[in-house]
Design a protein around this motif. Structure first.
Motif, PDB file in Angstrom:
ATOM      1  N   LYS A   9       0.839  -1.200   0.000  1.00 38.32           N
ATOM      2  CA  LYS A   9       0.000   0.000   0.000  1.00 38.32           C
ATOM      3  C   LYS A   9       0.875   1.252   0.000  1.00 38.32           C
ATOM      4  O   LYS A   9       0.587   2.219  -0.713  1.00 38.32           O
ATOM      5  CB  LYS A   9      -0.918   0.009   1.220  1.00 38.32           C
ATOM      6  CG  LYS A   9      -1.818   1.231   1.267  1.00 38.32           C
ATOM      7  CD  LYS A   9      -2.755   1.211   2.441  1.00 38.32           C
ATOM      8  CE  LYS A   9      -3.600   2.471   2.476  1.00 38.32           C
ATOM      9  NZ  LYS A   9      -4.528   2.479   3.607  1.00 38.32           N
ATOM     10  N   ARG A  12       2.074   2.001  -3.406  1.00 37.17           N
ATOM     11  CA  ARG A  12       1.017   2.611  -4.229  1.00 37.17           C
ATOM     12  C   ARG A  12       0.851   4.093  -3.886  1.00 37.17           C
ATOM     13  O   ARG A  12       0.709   4.937  -4.777  1.00 37.17           O
ATOM     14  CB  ARG A  12      -0.320   1.882  -4.020  1.00 37.17           C
ATOM     15  CG  ARG A  12      -0.344   0.468  -4.572  1.00 37.17           C
ATOM     16  CD  ARG A  12      -1.771  -0.078  -4.643  1.00 37.17           C
ATOM     17  NE  ARG A  12      -2.487  -0.049  -3.377  1.00 37.17           N
ATOM     18  CZ  ARG A  12      -2.515  -1.054  -2.491  1.00 37.17           C
ATOM     19  NH1 ARG A  12      -1.820  -2.161  -2.713  1.00 37.17           N
ATOM     20  NH2 ARG A  12      -3.218  -0.951  -1.380  1.00 37.17           N
ATOM     21  N   LYS A  13       0.863   4.403  -2.593  1.00 37.90           N
ATOM     22  CA  LYS A  13       0.701   5.795  -2.161  1.00 37.90           C
ATOM     23  C   LYS A  13       1.867   6.659  -2.653  1.00 37.90           C
ATOM     24  O   LYS A  13       1.664   7.784  -3.117  1.00 37.90           O
ATOM     25  CB  LYS A  13       0.621   5.873  -0.630  1.00 37.90           C
ATOM     26  CG  LYS A  13      -0.706   5.414  -0.062  1.00 37.90           C
ATOM     27  CD  LYS A  13      -0.696   5.362   1.440  1.00 37.90           C
ATOM     28  CE  LYS A  13      -0.599   6.729   2.054  1.00 37.90           C
ATOM     29  NZ  LYS A  13      -0.678   6.685   3.533  1.00 37.90           N
ATOM     30  N   GLU A  15       3.727   6.174  -5.263  1.00 35.96           N
ATOM     31  CA  GLU A  15       3.570   6.382  -6.709  1.00 35.96           C
ATOM     32  C   GLU A  15       2.632   7.539  -7.002  1.00 35.96           C
ATOM     33  O   GLU A  15       2.917   8.390  -7.851  1.00 35.96           O
ATOM     34  CB  GLU A  15       3.028   5.121  -7.380  1.00 35.96           C
ATOM     35  CG  GLU A  15       4.076   4.144  -7.826  1.00 35.96           C
ATOM     36  CD  GLU A  15       3.484   2.935  -8.514  1.00 35.96           C
ATOM     37  OE1 GLU A  15       2.454   3.071  -9.207  1.00 35.96           O
ATOM     38  OE2 GLU A  15       4.058   1.842  -8.348  1.00 35.96           O
ATOM     39  N   ARG A  16       1.493   7.564  -6.300  1.00 35.64           N
ATOM     40  CA  ARG A  16       0.514   8.646  -6.510  1.00 35.64           C
ATOM     41  C   ARG A  16       1.102  10.000  -6.122  1.00 35.64           C
ATOM     42  O   ARG A  16       0.968  10.973  -6.854  1.00 35.64           O
ATOM     43  CB  ARG A  16      -0.762   8.376  -5.699  1.00 35.64           C
ATOM     44  CG  ARG A  16      -1.662   7.316  -6.297  1.00 35.64           C
ATOM     45  CD  ARG A  16      -3.063   7.365  -5.702  1.00 35.64           C
ATOM     46  NE  ARG A  16      -3.074   7.115  -4.269  1.00 35.64           N
ATOM     47  CZ  ARG A  16      -3.263   5.926  -3.702  1.00 35.64           C
ATOM     48  NH1 ARG A  16      -3.435   4.857  -4.456  1.00 35.64           N
ATOM     49  NH2 ARG A  16      -3.279   5.799  -2.396  1.00 35.64           N
ATOM     50  N   ARG A  17       1.757  10.053  -4.964  1.00 35.27           N
ATOM     51  CA  ARG A  17       2.334  11.316  -4.503  1.00 35.27           C
ATOM     52  C   ARG A  17       3.432  11.796  -5.450  1.00 35.27           C
ATOM     53  O   ARG A  17       3.548  12.984  -5.741  1.00 35.27           O
ATOM     54  CB  ARG A  17       2.937  11.173  -3.088  1.00 35.27           C
ATOM     55  CG  ARG A  17       1.990  10.905  -1.970  1.00 35.27           C
ATOM     56  CD  ARG A  17       0.836  11.872  -1.819  1.00 35.27           C
ATOM     57  NE  ARG A  17       1.124  13.258  -2.074  1.00 35.27           N
ATOM     58  CZ  ARG A  17       0.219  14.143  -2.478  1.00 35.27           C
ATOM     59  NH1 ARG A  17      -1.022  13.780  -2.675  1.00 35.27           N
ATOM     60  NH2 ARG A  17       0.548  15.390  -2.684  1.00 35.27           N
ATOM     61  N   THR A  18       4.238  10.845  -5.928  1.00 34.03           N
ATOM     62  CA  THR A  18       5.324  11.193  -6.844  1.00 34.03           C
ATOM     63  C   THR A  18       4.784  11.833  -8.108  1.00 34.03           C
ATOM     64  O   THR A  18       5.323  12.831  -8.593  1.00 34.03           O
ATOM     65  CB  THR A  18       6.155   9.940  -7.193  1.00 34.03           C
ATOM     66  OG1 THR A  18       6.694   9.398  -5.986  1.00 34.03           O
ATOM     67  CG2 THR A  18       7.293  10.265  -8.139  1.00 34.03           C
ATOM     68  N   THR A  19       3.704  11.277  -8.631  1.00 29.83           N
ATOM     69  CA  THR A  19       3.086  11.819  -9.841  1.00 29.83           C
ATOM     70  C   THR A  19       2.604  13.250  -9.612  1.00 29.83           C
ATOM     71  O   THR A  19       2.860  14.143 -10.423  1.00 29.83           O
ATOM     72  CB  THR A  19       1.893  10.940 -10.274  1.00 29.83           C
ATOM     73  OG1 THR A  19       2.355   9.600 -10.414  1.00 29.83           O
ATOM     74  CG2 THR A  19       1.305  11.415 -11.581  1.00 29.83           C
ATOM     75  N   VAL A  20       1.938  13.454  -8.498  1.00 24.74           N
ATOM     76  CA  VAL A  20       1.414  14.788  -8.166  1.00 24.74           C
ATOM     77  C   VAL A  20       2.559  15.771  -7.964  1.00 24.74           C
ATOM     78  O   VAL A  20       2.545  16.888  -8.492  1.00 24.74           O
ATOM     79  CB  VAL A  20       0.520  14.725  -6.904  1.00 24.74           C
ATOM     80  CG1 VAL A  20       0.163  16.105  -6.416  1.00 24.74           C
ATOM     81  CG2 VAL A  20      -0.728  13.920  -7.188  1.00 24.74           C
ATOM     82  N   ASN A  21       3.568  15.350  -7.204  1.00 23.86           N
ATOM     83  CA  ASN A  21       4.697  16.236  -6.906  1.00 23.86           C
ATOM     84  C   ASN A  21       5.487  16.583  -8.159  1.00 23.86           C
ATOM     85  O   ASN A  21       5.952  17.712  -8.318  1.00 23.86           O
ATOM     86  CB  ASN A  21       5.625  15.602  -5.861  1.00 23.86           C
ATOM     87  CG  ASN A  21       5.010  15.606  -4.482  1.00 23.86           C
ATOM     88  OD1 ASN A  21       4.070  16.340  -4.210  1.00 23.86           O
ATOM     89  ND2 ASN A  21       5.539  14.777  -3.605  1.00 23.86           N
TER      90      ASN A  21
END
Length: 90
Positions: A9, A12-13, A15-21
Motif C-alpha cells: 500500500k 502505491r501511495k 507512486e501517486r504522490r510522486t506523480t502529483v509532486n
C-alpha cells in the motif's frame, strides 16, 4: 520488493504522490522560466506580471512539501531583485 500488505500500500501511495509532486514541480519551473524569459527579453512590465503569477506557484510548492520553504523564499527574492533591477534600468 514489498512483501507485506502495508508495504504494498505504501508503494502505491508513494507512486501517486510522486506523480502529483512531479507535476507540481514542473508547473512551478514553467512559471519561473516565464519570468526568466521576460527578464532576458528586457520587458519590465511582462517580467513583473510573470513574477506576480510565479510567486504563488512557488509558495504553493513549498507549502505542499515539493520544495523547502527557504528555497522558495530564496528563489522569489532573487527573481524579485532581478525584476526590480530591470525596471529601474529601463
Amino acid at each position: 520488493m514489498a512483501n507485506t500488505a502495508s508495504a504494498k500500500k505504501a508503494v502505491r501511495k508513494i507512486e501517486r504522490r510522486t506523480t502529483v509532486n512531479r507535476a507540481r514541480r514542473s508547473r512551478m519551473r514553467t512559471f519561473v522560466r516565464k519570468v526568466e524569459e521576460a527578464i532576458a527579453s528586457g520587458d519590465a512590465t511582462l517580467a513583473a506580471a510573470a513574477l506576480q503569477s510565479a510567486v504563488p506557484e512557488m509558495m504553493r510548492a513549498a507549502q505542499k512539501g515539493v520544495i523547502h520553504k527557504n528555497t522558495a523564499s530564496r528563489k522569489v527574492s532573487r527573481l524579485s531583485a532581478r525584476v526590480k533591477a530591470l525596471s529601474a534600468k529601463g
